[in-house]
Design an enzyme around this catalytic site. Structure first.
Site, PDB file in Angstrom:
ATOM      1  N   ASP A  21      -0.739  -4.664  16.816  1.00  0.00           N
ATOM      2  CA  ASP A  21       0.383  -4.000  17.473  1.00  0.00           C
ATOM      3  C   ASP A  21       0.963  -2.900  16.590  1.00  0.00           C
ATOM      4  O   ASP A  21       1.218  -1.779  17.030  1.00  0.00           O
ATOM      5  CB  ASP A  21       1.479  -5.012  17.801  1.00  0.00           C
ATOM      6  CG  ASP A  21       1.020  -6.095  18.746  1.00  0.00           C
ATOM      7  OD1 ASP A  21      -0.052  -5.936  19.355  1.00  0.00           O
ATOM      8  OD2 ASP A  21       1.735  -7.100  18.878  1.00  0.00           O
TER       9      ASP A  21
ATOM     10  N   SER B  44       6.882  -4.319  22.507  1.00  0.00           N
ATOM     11  CA  SER B  44       8.207  -3.762  22.247  1.00  0.00           C
ATOM     12  C   SER B  44       8.760  -4.258  20.918  1.00  0.00           C
ATOM     13  O   SER B  44       9.452  -3.518  20.204  1.00  0.00           O
ATOM     14  CB  SER B  44       9.169  -4.128  23.381  1.00  0.00           C
ATOM     15  OG  SER B  44       9.305  -5.542  23.494  1.00  0.00           O
TER      16      SER B  44
END
Length: 541
Positions: A237, A183
């Site tokens: 990521d 996130s």
């Protein structure tokens, strides 16, 4: 190459929704963001930037060692609506931001970058300016990730003059924080994209200050941006969030440079993400966990290079991947070595790592294989001052013993598993006659081996993740492992397509923290996902 493509900028919602997958109601979510922006700020946003979370199928904690990984973007994402403030007051600071979040627990934030004098050659010459944004890395707040993305835009596009636009932004997201689904990277990527878009830096005819952005450049910018919140990320990521394509995993290689290629997943494979509900805030615990592992792998690389008599500069932070390349005679200008060659060299490295065990030790078990700071410095061949400058001056770590052997053993074995996983997927695509279940079993075994290594060698699992992976196996998972940095967060399980509902029902009934959860609350913590497309921007008329 996918990494060199421009960031998609959509002006048609049908095209946008069609690229995101079908298991979630994307239209409802995007419309909700636009309507809420209108309600709060009195106008339609100019853009909505999207950045998905990601699930790493295999390849944990090896990206910052420059080994390839296999993540996939998920459909859950961060959305950031942004609009230029039409009635900015004269006293408003240049580039001021009013930031709101649709989650009620996050309050409105107002901030502005401050120009800072950097240097001048003489009084008559132009003074160059850089920008400053205060980011508290000790007590991270949601807006810190927004600021981090903004800062990268400021220093890349406004260091030579000009002022960024004053803006209002509205953030929402379905990627649970601290879950290992990235996130934080999605927030930084989304923020970077939003500020690029509103300042005209994504336009096809952009010729102003700063680079014309490609997907790979956005990844590099986002990696640098996330470091400003105290996390030394390897880039997996961000690359997964930006470069991913539907229906495929993404093989991301970082050596000799960032590259990405789609790896079609076999038919019948479904990935179920289950949240352990243990929050992993890698920025807050970095000195004991994430950043400590970065330092351990870097020092292990130097010690191995010294043992193998490879040339390494005194100020160089050589990585384990670079050790492998130099040992094999790899030429960076030619590109990455063939897979079989790399696999053979990795097998050799799994023997060479014996030299990372404590010196002058008769230890016969792996119970205590760490070395003290003094031992580690001696093994590196550097002076204490040189060691401090190269490995500890830029990052804070906390440990009494440093596990060089165990970390390197995980990295080399995990790098091999990634290549084997990729090879199984590619072979299945080229051989339609192969047994689908046999293919899934091969992939599942590699995932199980990865979980064992993460738990025992890299020590980034936790009791809840270990319990959840075992429950998942008992519920019929073909393979199950933690995903993300670990120390909490999520697991990812490979499940046969016809077993998805039964699997979710069994795990939900067995894992203690899920007791009493139903409907939407349960869907938030355990769900199937389809590989999604990467980051994009929607431009309103």
């Amino acid at each position: 190459m996918a990494a060199e493509q421009p960031i998609p900028v959509y002006t048609n919602l049908s095209d946008l929704y069609g690229s995101l997958g079908t298991s979630l109601n994307h239209a409802e979510k995007w419309n909700s963001v636009a309507e809420e922006f209108q309600r709060r700020f009195g106008r339609t946003p100019a853009y909505i930037a999207r950045a998905p979370g990601r699930v790493n199928l295999i390849g944990e904690h090896i990206d910052y060692c420059l080994f390839g990984v296999l993540p996939a973007a998920i459909e859950r994402d961060i959305l950031i609506a942004i609009g230029r403030r039409p009635n900015a007051l004269a006293e408003d600071a240049p580039g001021s931001v009013v930031a709101e979040n649709m989650q009620k627990k996050y309050t409105r934030q107002v901030f502005a970058p401050a120009p800072r004098r950097r240097a001048s050659v003489s009084e008559d010459e132009i003074r160059l300016e850089e920008w400053q944004l205060d980011i508290n890395t000790k007590e991270l707040r949601w807006e810190s990730y927004v600021k981090a993305g903004y800062y990268g835009v400021l220093i890349n596009y406004f260091s030579g003059g000009g002022n960024p636009a004053p803006v209002d932004i509205l953030v929402t997201g379905t990627v649970p924080a601290g879950s290992g689904l990235s996130s934080s990277a999605a927030m930084v990527v989304g923020s970077t994209l939003a500020f690029l878009a509103i300042n005209g830096k994504l336009d096809g005819n952009f010729t102003g200050n700063g680079p014309k952005i490609s997907k790979s450049q956005l990844v590099e910018m986002a990696v640098a941006n996330e470091k400003r919140v105290g996390v030394n990320s390897g880039g997996m990521d961000q690359a997964a969030s930006v470069i991913s394509v539907p229906s495929s995993a993404l093989y991301i290689s970082f050596f000799p440079e960032l590259s990405a290629s789609a790896v079609p997943l076999p038919p019948g494979a479904v990935f179920i993400i289950a949240n352990s509900l243990v929050v992993s805030d890698k920025a807050v615990t970095a000195k004991r966990n994430y950043n400590l592992r970065v330092v351990e792998t870097l020092v292990a690389a130097r010690v191995l290079a010294r043992h193998l008599e490879l040339k390494v500069g005194n100020t160089e932070r050589i990585t384990l991947r670079e050790v492998v390349g130099r040992l094999a005679g790899e030429v960076e200008e030619v590109g990455e070595m063939p897979v079989e060659w790399l696999l053979e060299t990795l097998k050799r490295m799994e023997r060479e790592i014996e030299h990372l065990k404590p010196p002058n030790s008769d230890i016969s078990s792996e119970a205590q294989l760490g070395v003290t700071m003094e031992e580690m410095i001696a093994m590196s061949g550097l002076t204490a001052e040189e060691f401090q400058d190269v490995y500890l001056s830029w990052v804070e770590v906390e440990a009494t013993h440093f596990q060089l052997y165990k970390r390197a053993k995980h990295v080399f074995s995990e790098a091999s598993r990634v290549l084997q996983y990729r090879r199984v997927c590619l072979a299945a695509e080229s051989s339609p006659s192969s047994s689908p279940m046999d293919v899934l079993k091969e992939l599942g075994q590699l995932m199980d081996e990865s979980q064992t290594s993460c738990n025992e060698l890299f020590e980034c699992s936790c009791p809840e993740l270990n319990q959840l992976t075992q429950i998942s196996k008992d519920a019929g998972a073909i393979g199950s492992r933690l995903t993300g940095a670990g120390w909490g967060g999520c697991t990812v399980s490979l499940v046969a397509e016809d077993n998805v509902d039964s699997f979710i029902e069994k795990v939900s009934a067995t894992y203690g923290p899920y007791k009493g959860l139903q409907g939407e609350a349960l869907d938030e913590v355990i769900f199937a996902t389809k590989p999604s497309s990467g980051a994009c921007v929607y431009k309103f008329d």
